[in-house]
Design a protein around this motif. Sequence first.
Motif, PDB file in Angstrom:
ATOM      1  N   UNK A   1      11.150   9.042   7.364  1.00 23.18           N
ATOM      2  CA  UNK A   1      10.022   8.648   6.238  1.00 23.18           C
ATOM      3  C   UNK A   1       9.075   7.640   6.045  1.00 23.18           C
ATOM      4  N   UNK A   2       9.983   6.221   6.468  1.00 22.93           N
ATOM      5  CA  UNK A   2       9.224   5.153   5.953  1.00 22.93           C
ATOM      6  C   UNK A   2       7.895   4.553   7.334  1.00 22.93           C
ATOM      7  N   UNK A   3       8.529   5.064   8.211  1.00 23.02           N
ATOM      8  CA  UNK A   3       7.935   5.236   9.531  1.00 23.02           C
ATOM      9  C   UNK A   3       6.404   5.805   9.550  1.00 23.02           C
ATOM     10  N   UNK A   4       6.789   7.446   8.965  1.00 19.12           N
ATOM     11  CA  UNK A   4       5.753   7.963   8.415  1.00 19.12           C
ATOM     12  C   UNK A   4       4.986   7.448   7.529  1.00 19.12           C
ATOM     13  N   UNK A   5       5.375   7.266   6.154  1.00 16.79           N
ATOM     14  CA  UNK A   5       4.758   6.228   5.437  1.00 16.79           C
ATOM     15  C   UNK A   5       3.654   5.509   6.037  1.00 16.79           C
TER      16      UNK A   5
END
Length: 144
Positions: free
Chosen positions: A104-108
């Motif tokens: 989710x950090x990469x998506x954000x």
Amino acid sequence: MQKFKELFLFGLIGVVGFLVDSGVLYLLKDALGLYVGRGVSFVCAVLATWILNKLITFRKSRSGHSALAEALRYGVCMLSGGAVNYLTYWALVTYYALAQHYPILGVAAGSLTGMIFNYSTARLFVFNQETNLPAPAKSKPDHR
């Protein structure tokens, strides 16, 4: 002021897109992996944001195209921001263990970097025919 309001609404709808993107990724990551799963989740997010941006952000602008043509044009335009988005995601999940465990950090990060590209292409190449929606026509009395 109108452009600021549009950018703000575009950003809010981007949050919805982020939730769709992340949710679909988390549903698919075990079956499809982090990379293919993200490709599918991105397409789902693009469809969701096109519908919402058409109805909310750019409701006073028209593309002059059919809904299908507009959706395809929007999808193609989102590829520039999507490329920045995905490359940011790819770099983080490839080189940082934290992002591998918490994609989710990469998506954000990808969502934030791609947003300005996405707004610009949507504004310039999809919803570019400014129109004031006409008020409903009043029926004229029939004087025969």
